[in-house]
Design a protein around this motif. Structure first.
Motif, PDB file in Angstrom:
ATOM      1  N   ARG A 175       7.608   5.275  38.270  1.00  0.00           N
ATOM      2  CA  ARG A 175       8.810   4.751  38.627  1.00  0.00           C
ATOM      3  C   ARG A 175       9.333   5.771  39.894  1.00  0.00           C
ATOM      4  O   ARG A 175       8.804   6.529  40.047  1.00  0.00           O
ATOM      5  N   ALA A 176       9.897   4.903  40.458  1.00  0.00           N
ATOM      6  CA  ALA A 176      10.686   5.499  41.781  1.00  0.00           C
ATOM      7  C   ALA A 176      11.623   6.599  41.282  1.00  0.00           C
ATOM      8  O   ALA A 176      12.270   6.472  40.195  1.00  0.00           O
ATOM      9  N   GLY A 177      12.027   7.773  42.197  1.00  0.00           N
ATOM     10  CA  GLY A 177      12.780   8.889  41.645  1.00  0.00           C
ATOM     11  C   GLY A 177      14.474   8.399  42.022  1.00  0.00           C
ATOM     12  O   GLY A 177      14.411   7.524  43.141  1.00  0.00           O
ATOM     13  N   GLN A 178      15.354   8.752  41.656  1.00  0.00           N
ATOM     14  CA  GLN A 178      16.611   8.636  41.872  1.00  0.00           C
ATOM     15  C   GLN A 178      17.218  10.022  42.663  1.00  0.00           C
ATOM     16  O   GLN A 178      16.632  11.159  42.380  1.00  0.00           O
ATOM     17  N   PRO A 179      18.042   9.699  43.513  1.00  0.00           N
ATOM     18  CA  PRO A 179      18.601  10.717  44.503  1.00  0.00           C
ATOM     19  C   PRO A 179      18.701  12.087  43.824  1.00  0.00           C
ATOM     20  O   PRO A 179      18.720  13.148  44.036  1.00  0.00           O
ATOM     21  N   THR A 180      19.537  11.996  42.680  1.00  0.00           N
ATOM     22  CA  THR A 180      20.035  13.051  41.696  1.00  0.00           C
ATOM     23  C   THR A 180      18.700  13.948  41.449  1.00  0.00           C
ATOM     24  O   THR A 180      19.129  15.183  41.088  1.00  0.00           O
ATOM     25  N   GLU A 181      17.756  13.193  41.264  1.00  0.00           N
ATOM     26  CA  GLU A 181      16.458  14.078  40.789  1.00  0.00           C
ATOM     27  C   GLU A 181      16.058  15.072  41.906  1.00  0.00           C
ATOM     28  O   GLU A 181      15.143  16.002  41.442  1.00  0.00           O
ATOM     29  N   LEU A 182      16.687  14.933  43.030  1.00  0.00           N
ATOM     30  CA  LEU A 182      16.216  15.868  44.195  1.00  0.00           C
ATOM     31  C   LEU A 182      17.317  17.013  44.327  1.00  0.00           C
ATOM     32  O   LEU A 182      16.910  18.060  44.683  1.00  0.00           O
ATOM     33  N   ALA A 183      18.459  16.743  43.913  1.00  0.00           N
ATOM     34  CA  ALA A 183      19.490  17.793  44.082  1.00  0.00           C
ATOM     35  C   ALA A 183      19.172  19.265  43.441  1.00  0.00           C
ATOM     36  O   ALA A 183      19.340  20.180  44.094  1.00  0.00           O
ATOM     37  N   PRO A 184      18.610  19.326  42.223  1.00  0.00           N
ATOM     38  CA  PRO A 184      18.307  20.462  41.827  1.00  0.00           C
ATOM     39  C   PRO A 184      17.398  21.476  42.642  1.00  0.00           C
ATOM     40  O   PRO A 184      17.262  22.714  42.660  1.00  0.00           O
ATOM     41  N   ALA A 185      16.416  20.881  43.264  1.00  0.00           N
ATOM     42  CA  ALA A 185      15.521  21.580  44.086  1.00  0.00           C
ATOM     43  C   ALA A 185      16.393  22.051  45.258  1.00  0.00           C
ATOM     44  O   ALA A 185      15.955  23.358  45.577  1.00  0.00           O
ATOM     45  N   TYR A 186      17.222  21.548  45.855  1.00  0.00           N
ATOM     46  CA  TYR A 186      18.202  22.053  47.050  1.00  0.00           C
ATOM     47  C   TYR A 186      19.048  23.155  46.333  1.00  0.00           C
ATOM     48  O   TYR A 186      19.072  24.178  47.262  1.00  0.00           O
ATOM     49  N   VAL A 187      19.628  22.848  45.427  1.00  0.00           N
ATOM     50  CA  VAL A 187      20.359  23.740  44.737  1.00  0.00           C
ATOM     51  C   VAL A 187      19.660  25.040  44.575  1.00  0.00           C
ATOM     52  O   VAL A 187      19.948  26.266  44.962  1.00  0.00           O
ATOM     53  N   PHE A 188      18.660  25.015  43.756  1.00  0.00           N
ATOM     54  CA  PHE A 188      17.525  26.153  43.642  1.00  0.00           C
ATOM     55  C   PHE A 188      17.171  27.093  44.746  1.00  0.00           C
ATOM     56  O   PHE A 188      17.106  28.436  44.986  1.00  0.00           O
ATOM     57  N   LEU A 189      16.984  26.271  46.082  1.00  0.00           N
ATOM     58  CA  LEU A 189      16.361  26.909  47.289  1.00  0.00           C
ATOM     59  C   LEU A 189      17.728  27.357  48.107  1.00  0.00           C
ATOM     60  O   LEU A 189      17.533  28.143  49.014  1.00  0.00           O
ATOM     61  N   THR A 190      19.007  27.311  47.811  1.00  0.00           N
ATOM     62  CA  THR A 190      20.105  27.715  48.343  1.00  0.00           C
ATOM     63  C   THR A 190      20.684  28.839  47.652  1.00  0.00           C
ATOM     64  O   THR A 190      21.310  29.549  48.279  1.00  0.00           O
ATOM     65  N   SER A 191      20.361  28.811  46.160  1.00  0.00           N
ATOM     66  CA  SER A 191      20.892  29.794  45.461  1.00  0.00           C
ATOM     67  C   SER A 191      20.242  30.989  45.526  1.00  0.00           C
ATOM     68  O   SER A 191      19.020  31.234  45.738  1.00  0.00           O
ATOM     69  N   PRO A 192      21.143  32.189  45.521  1.00  0.00           N
ATOM     70  CA  PRO A 192      20.236  33.534  45.444  1.00  0.00           C
ATOM     71  C   PRO A 192      19.202  33.636  44.489  1.00  0.00           C
ATOM     72  O   PRO A 192      18.527  34.554  44.709  1.00  0.00           O
ATOM     73  N   GLU A 193      19.238  32.870  43.426  1.00  0.00           N
ATOM     74  CA  GLU A 193      18.307  33.116  42.294  1.00  0.00           C
ATOM     75  C   GLU A 193      16.756  32.871  43.103  1.00  0.00           C
ATOM     76  O   GLU A 193      15.720  33.393  42.482  1.00  0.00           O
ATOM     77  N   SER A 194      16.883  32.147  44.184  1.00  0.00           N
ATOM     78  CA  SER A 194      15.268  31.991  44.925  1.00  0.00           C
ATOM     79  C   SER A 194      14.952  32.780  45.910  1.00  0.00           C
ATOM     80  O   SER A 194      14.411  32.605  46.636  1.00  0.00           O
ATOM     81  N   SER A 195      15.720  34.249  45.646  1.00  0.00           N
ATOM     82  CA  SER A 195      15.424  35.161  46.844  1.00  0.00           C
ATOM     83  C   SER A 195      14.298  35.521  47.375  1.00  0.00           C
ATOM     84  O   SER A 195      14.123  36.024  48.521  1.00  0.00           O
ATOM     85  N   TYR A 196      13.154  35.419  46.576  1.00  0.00           N
ATOM     86  CA  TYR A 196      11.841  35.848  47.076  1.00  0.00           C
ATOM     87  C   TYR A 196      11.273  34.476  47.343  1.00  0.00           C
ATOM     88  O   TYR A 196       9.868  34.602  47.653  1.00  0.00           O
ATOM     89  N   VAL A 197      11.477  33.387  47.715  1.00  0.00           N
ATOM     90  CA  VAL A 197      10.915  32.044  47.859  1.00  0.00           C
ATOM     91  C   VAL A 197      11.354  31.878  49.229  1.00  0.00           C
ATOM     92  O   VAL A 197      12.430  31.309  49.802  1.00  0.00           O
ATOM     93  N   LEU A 198      10.292  32.166  50.151  1.00  0.00           N
ATOM     94  CA  LEU A 198      10.538  31.676  51.698  1.00  0.00           C
ATOM     95  C   LEU A 198       9.400  30.946  52.255  1.00  0.00           C
ATOM     96  O   LEU A 198       8.198  31.165  51.737  1.00  0.00           O
ATOM     97  N   GLY A 199       9.638  29.933  52.817  1.00  0.00           N
ATOM     98  CA  GLY A 199       8.825  29.216  53.656  1.00  0.00           C
ATOM     99  C   GLY A 199       7.999  28.220  52.691  1.00  0.00           C
ATOM    100  O   GLY A 199       6.718  27.762  53.144  1.00  0.00           O
ATOM    101  N   GLU A 200       8.647  27.876  51.564  1.00  0.00           N
ATOM    102  CA  GLU A 200       8.126  26.941  50.594  1.00  0.00           C
ATOM    103  C   GLU A 200       8.236  25.618  50.775  1.00  0.00           C
ATOM    104  O   GLU A 200       9.566  25.215  51.174  1.00  0.00           O
TER     105      GLU A 200
END
Ligand code: NAD
Ligand code: MG
Length: 297
Positions: free
Chosen positions: A261-286
């Protein structure tokens, strides 16, 4: 009401849609899309991941950008939204949802194909939010064209202006303001790896965005600024009906993914939240792929 943290089967979390053939003039409106999309209005639950953050999001009126804006506000961020003036109706809808969270929203309409606007956009966001520590470069233009001979200079240039030149200009202007701890998330696409024959210009910009992300991430890492990207697969948004796909392809949109099935826009939001949140401090260039299972390198 179920939210994004409710245990669910991803196959059936959202309906397998068969959109009717339809057309909207570019850039298209969520308000007129059939069927409508889920941007998390009813379902995205914040958990305090972006408390006190100040974010500029481009293409934030509709689709993925709108879902990111709703999620960021519910996670505790104030947000500045960029979009085209023709998209005021969609933008006001999203702004209303953000105000309902008690967060500040700054509306900054304007054309990212205009180099001067890209720079003034950043200054206006900084002024409106009282600073800036998160940037989401999400705006994009996608016009399907059958053959290379049919791509005129204006089409080629405008796709590059909006998708990658604006990203350079906005990011460059933002770097003057971003303190250590800040984040940049760019929207690329599965098209960066698997270009459709009808999207030669668009897919080229998405490959460039991936490369830009990985190079810049290394350059600004020591300043404490993290740069990452998200690569969506087929997501149901106004982009698809404003010539983003050949009309006859719309009913089958997203059905060939492993989830079916196609994805819904809200299914993308957690990825952006994760990469913006300090919890992803060791994730760069991913580049985080959100593709419904279609493989990426
Ligand atoms: P969308 O139409 O909802 O969002 C795209 C936004 O880009 C528009 O709302 C518009 O505000 C903005 N935009 C376009 N031209 C602009 C210009 N000249 N100036 C300012 N803003 C402009 O569609 P979407 O699918 O949510 O797209 C968001 C991002 O996701 C894009 O970068 C797109 O390439 C990317 N993407 C989408 C899909 C998908 O299947 N929908 C897949 C991969 C990547
Ligand atoms: Mg829009």
């Amino acid at each position: 009401m179920a939210d994004q943290l409710t245990f669910t089967d991803p196959v059936t979390r959202f309906p397998d849609i068969t959109p009717p053939r339809q057309h909207q003039p570019e850039p298209g409106l969520d308000a007129e899309l059939i069927p409508g999309t889920d941007r998390g209005e009813e379902s995205y639950r914040g958990t305090g991941r972006l408390e006190g953050r100040r974010a500029l999001i481009t293409g934030a009126d509709s689709g993925i950008g709108a879902a990111v804006a709703i999620a960021f506000a519910r996670e505790g961020a104030d947000v500045a939204l960029n979009y085209l003036p023709q998209e005021e109706e969609d933008a006001r809808h999203i702004a209303g949802l953000i105000r309902a969270e008690g967060r500040t929203v700054v509306l900054l309409p304007g054309d990212l194909a205009d180099a001067d606007f890209c720079r003034s956009l950043v200054e206006d966001a900084v002024e409106g939010l009282g600073g800036l520590d998160a940037l989401v470069n999400n705006a994009g233009r996608q016009i399907a064209v059958e053959s290379l001979e049919e791509i005129d200079d204006q089409q080629w240039t405008e796709t590059f202006e909006v998708n990658i030149h604006a990203m350079f200009r906005i990011t460059q202007a933002a770097l003057a303001h971003l303190p250590a701890g800040s984040t940049i998330v760019n929207t690329t696409s599965i098209q960066a790896y698997e270009p459709s024959p009808t999207l030669v210009d668009y897919a080229s910009t998405k490959a460039a965005i991936n490369n830009f992300t990985k190079g810049l991430a290394q350059q600004v890492a020591s300043r404490g600024i993290r740069v990452n990207a998200v690569a969506p697969g087929p997501i149901w948004t106004p982009l698809q009906v404003s010539d983003g796909q050949p009309k006859e392809a719309l009913p089958e949109f997203g059905k060939s993914t492993p989830l079916g099935r196609a994805g819904q826009p809200t299914e993308l939001a957690p990825a952006y939240v994760f990469l913006t949140s300090p919890e992803s401090s060791y994730v760069l260039g991913e580049t985080l792929a959100v593709t419904g299972g279609s493989p990426t390198p």
